[in-house]
Design a protein around this motif. Structure first.
Motif, mmCIF file in Angstrom:
data_model
loop_
_atom_site.group_PDB
_atom_site.id
_atom_site.type_symbol
_atom_site.label_atom_id
_atom_site.label_comp_id
_atom_site.label_asym_id
_atom_site.label_seq_id
_atom_site.Cartn_x
_atom_site.Cartn_y
_atom_site.Cartn_z
ATOM 1 N N VAL A 153 0.893 -1.275 -0.530
ATOM 2 C CA VAL A 153 0.372 0.706 -0.345
ATOM 3 C C VAL A 153 0.862 1.008 0.509
ATOM 4 N N ILE A 154 2.574 0.934 0.778
ATOM 5 C CA ILE A 154 2.495 2.887 0.668
ATOM 6 C C ILE A 154 3.101 2.587 -0.246
ATOM 7 N N ILE A 155 3.689 1.758 -1.510
ATOM 8 C CA ILE A 155 3.822 1.713 -2.930
ATOM 9 C C ILE A 155 3.273 2.622 -3.564
ATOM 10 N N ILE A 156 2.090 1.899 -3.012
ATOM 11 C CA ILE A 156 0.732 2.706 -4.752
ATOM 12 C C ILE A 156 0.715 3.814 -3.983
ATOM 13 N N VAL A 157 0.339 4.442 -2.609
ATOM 14 C CA VAL A 157 0.311 6.039 -2.572
ATOM 15 C C VAL A 157 1.759 6.622 -2.928
ATOM 16 N N ASP A 158 2.534 6.716 -2.797
ATOM 17 C CA ASP A 158 4.163 6.768 -3.389
ATOM 18 C C ASP A 158 4.295 6.841 -4.498
ATOM 19 N N GLU A 159 3.425 6.471 -5.213
ATOM 20 C CA GLU A 159 3.636 6.850 -7.027
ATOM 21 C C GLU A 159 2.716 7.915 -7.379
ATOM 22 N N ILE A 160 1.679 7.422 -6.247
ATOM 23 C CA ILE A 160 0.813 8.609 -5.999
ATOM 24 C C ILE A 160 1.022 9.794 -6.128
ATOM 25 N N PHE A 161 1.836 10.334 -4.703
ATOM 26 C CA PHE A 161 2.807 11.006 -4.279
ATOM 27 C C PHE A 161 3.785 11.733 -5.466
ATOM 28 N N GLN A 162 4.122 10.671 -5.742
ATOM 29 C CA GLN A 162 5.844 10.954 -7.048
ATOM 30 C C GLN A 162 5.213 11.583 -8.097
ATOM 31 N N GLU A 163 3.854 11.128 -8.885
ATOM 32 C CA GLU A 163 3.617 12.104 -9.786
ATOM 33 C C GLU A 163 2.975 13.290 -9.980
ATOM 34 N N ASN A 164 2.984 13.138 -8.812
ATOM 35 C CA ASN A 164 2.282 14.807 -8.522
ATOM 36 C C ASN A 164 3.018 15.607 -7.949
ATOM 37 N N MET A 165 4.174 15.266 -7.079
ATOM 38 C CA MET A 165 5.181 15.831 -6.736
ATOM 39 C C MET A 165 5.898 16.798 -8.066
ATOM 40 N N LYS A 166 5.964 15.622 -8.914
ATOM 41 C CA LYS A 166 6.354 16.057 -10.125
ATOM 42 C C LYS A 166 6.386 16.569 -10.605
ATOM 43 N N ASN A 167 4.255 17.303 -10.966
ATOM 44 C CA ASN A 167 4.048 17.657 -12.155
ATOM 45 C C ASN A 167 4.397 19.166 -11.280
ATOM 46 N N CYS A 168 4.109 19.022 -10.068
ATOM 47 C CA CYS A 168 4.137 20.575 -9.107
ATOM 48 C C CYS A 168 5.886 20.827 -9.584
ATOM 49 N N GLN A 169 6.550 19.763 -8.993
ATOM 50 C CA GLN A 169 8.158 20.553 -9.621
ATOM 51 C C GLN A 169 8.266 21.149 -11.592
ATOM 52 N N GLY A 170 7.987 20.412 -11.837
ATOM 53 C CA GLY A 170 7.541 21.504 -13.006
ATOM 54 C C GLY A 170 6.700 22.603 -13.812
ATOM 55 N N LEU A 171 6.301 22.933 -12.345
ATOM 56 C CA LEU A 171 5.566 24.249 -12.538
ATOM 57 C C LEU A 171 7.227 25.674 -12.578
ATOM 58 N N GLU A 172 8.210 25.064 -11.614
ATOM 59 C CA GLU A 172 9.120 25.948 -12.012
ATOM 60 C C GLU A 172 9.565 27.248 -13.152
ATOM 61 N N TYR A 173 9.247 26.167 -13.835
ATOM 62 C CA TYR A 173 9.495 26.980 -16.170
ATOM 63 C C TYR A 173 8.335 27.849 -16.191
ATOM 64 N N PHE A 174 7.272 28.341 -14.838
ATOM 65 C CA PHE A 174 6.601 29.055 -15.605
ATOM 66 C C PHE A 174 5.933 30.140 -14.447
ATOM 67 N N ILE A 175 7.576 29.520 -13.298
ATOM 68 C CA ILE A 175 7.049 31.029 -12.664
ATOM 69 C C ILE A 175 7.826 32.334 -12.569
ATOM 70 N N ALA A 176 7.787 33.280 -13.040
ATOM 71 C CA ALA A 176 7.607 34.373 -13.640
ATOM 72 C C ALA A 176 8.670 35.090 -12.458
ATOM 73 N N LYS A 177 10.036 35.779 -12.493
ATOM 74 C CA LYS A 177 10.949 36.373 -11.676
ATOM 75 C C LYS A 177 10.899 37.885 -11.281
ATOM 76 N N ASP A 178 10.938 38.798 -10.436
ATOM 77 C CA ASP A 178 11.447 39.976 -10.445
ATOM 78 C C ASP A 178 12.935 40.445 -10.901
ATOM 79 N N GLU A 179 13.625 41.440 -10.914
ATOM 80 C CA GLU A 179 15.002 41.785 -11.430
ATOM 81 C C GLU A 179 16.118 41.285 -10.503
#
Length: 334
Positions: free
Chosen positions: A107-133
């Motif tokens: 069960v830990i493996i089942i849940v961890d796979e869900i976590f890792q998939e959505n964590m990677k989606n969240c980490q992919g947001l870095e490319y869409f983040i605007a920064k100031d000067e």
């Protein structure tokens, strides 16, 4: 097999939850058997129960059940102060955790796979983040309606997986610690690295095109801190066994979490909302309670925070009831 098919063909929420109660009773009966009889039943029903757990996790993910979850009320609360959607997610999660009582690793493996998939989606947001000067992250540049909807679902699924991992943390401590160490260690590493990532990009403080994403990012940050709080007993046991394992790795993990929590507390409402600050205080309090080691007392961040408390420097968190508990633990660390 018939009960399994009948359960997952249900379209109505109440009927589905009623059938989950039947599964819970069935699992509890199996848990109550003596060792010999239980092993026979576990071997017979292992595939069915793991399929059940997997299908239930699909039911609570927006990725697979968006239409069904959107129909549930997520605004008005019942007598227990939870919404219809929260009640559904909690009930389903509890059923998955019940299966983990019999098959923890699977069960830990089942849940961890869900976590890792959505964590990677969240980490992919870095490319869409605007920064100031100055290079400070300020805005999440995702404006397409479909992209916002998909991201909202992924972030909600991420929170759900984090909550389930918090519940499953008890299956990795005490007598299970050494048995599941090489499963738990990468998981805790991922959780801590994800915390560092979120804090580095200040994701919960970013401006977004849709306020719902701001709420989602804040909820991810809060729940991540609470999930790490749930794993503090594991860190404590790792610390006690680190001589035979990896003392440097344990020290590094603890140091990173402590520093991240203190960074949030000191920045407090200037950057983070109260709920995130409160979760950071809870996590840090748990660490100081379970890991009363010289390592923590010598950390510069701990000494800085203690100095601020002792010198009555206003941190704007005086209304949080956990602050006094946290302050009380500081002298006990040495």
């Amino acid at each position: 097999a018939l009960l399994f098919q009948f359960t997952f063909r249900q379209k109505h929420c109440d009927r589905f939850l009623s059938l989950l109660d039947i599964w819970t009773i069935f699992i509890e009966i199996m848990t109550s058997f003596n060792t010999s009889k239980r092993l026979d039943f576990l071997e017979k029903y292992k595939c069915t129960l793991l399929s059940f757990a997997s299908q239930v996790t699909c039911k609570i993910q927006f990725k697979y059940n968006q239409n069904g979850l959107k129909e549930l009320d997520d605004e008005s609360t019942n007598d227990d102060n939870v919404t219809e959607l929260q009640h559904f997610l909690n009930s389903c999660s509890e059923s998955v955790v019940k299966v983990a009582d019999l098959f923890p690793l699977e069960v830990i493996i089942i849940v961890d796979e869900i976590f890792q998939e959505n964590m990677k989606n969240c980490q992919g947001l870095e490319y869409f983040i605007a920064k100031d000067e100055n290079g400070k992250p300020i805005k999440l540049n995702i404006s397409n309606e479909n992209d916002i909807r998909r991201l909202h679902g992924s972030l909600r699924d991420l929170v759900t997986s984090l909550k389930m991992l918090a519940h499953l943390s008890v299956d990795m401590v005490s007598e299970y610690f050494e048995k599941w160490f090489y499963v738990a260690k990468p998981l805790v590493d991922n959780l801590i690295n994800f915390l560092v990532f979120i804090d580095r990009l200040k994701m919960s403080t970013l401006e977004t095109w849709d306020p719902v994403l701001s709420n989602d990012l804040s909820e991810v940050h809060s729940q991540l801190l609470l999930t790490l709080k749930a794993f503090v007993p594991w860190l404590s046991q790792f610390n006690c066994n680190s001589i035979n394992l990896d003392s440097n790795s344990c020290s590094l993990l603890v140091t990173v979490v402590v520093n991240e929590c203190i960074d949030i507390i000191i920045c407090n409402t200037h950057q983070y909302n109260h709920n995130i600050v409160h979760c950071a205080i809870l996590c840090l309090h748990h660490i100081t309670l379970y890991l009363r080691s010289k390592l923590i007392s010598t950390l510069e961040s701990i000494q800085l925070l203690y100095t601020k408390f002792c010198s009555s420097i206003r941190l704007d968190i005086s209304g949080d009831p956990e602050v006094d508990n946290l302050c009380f633990n500081f002298p006990l660390l040495k």
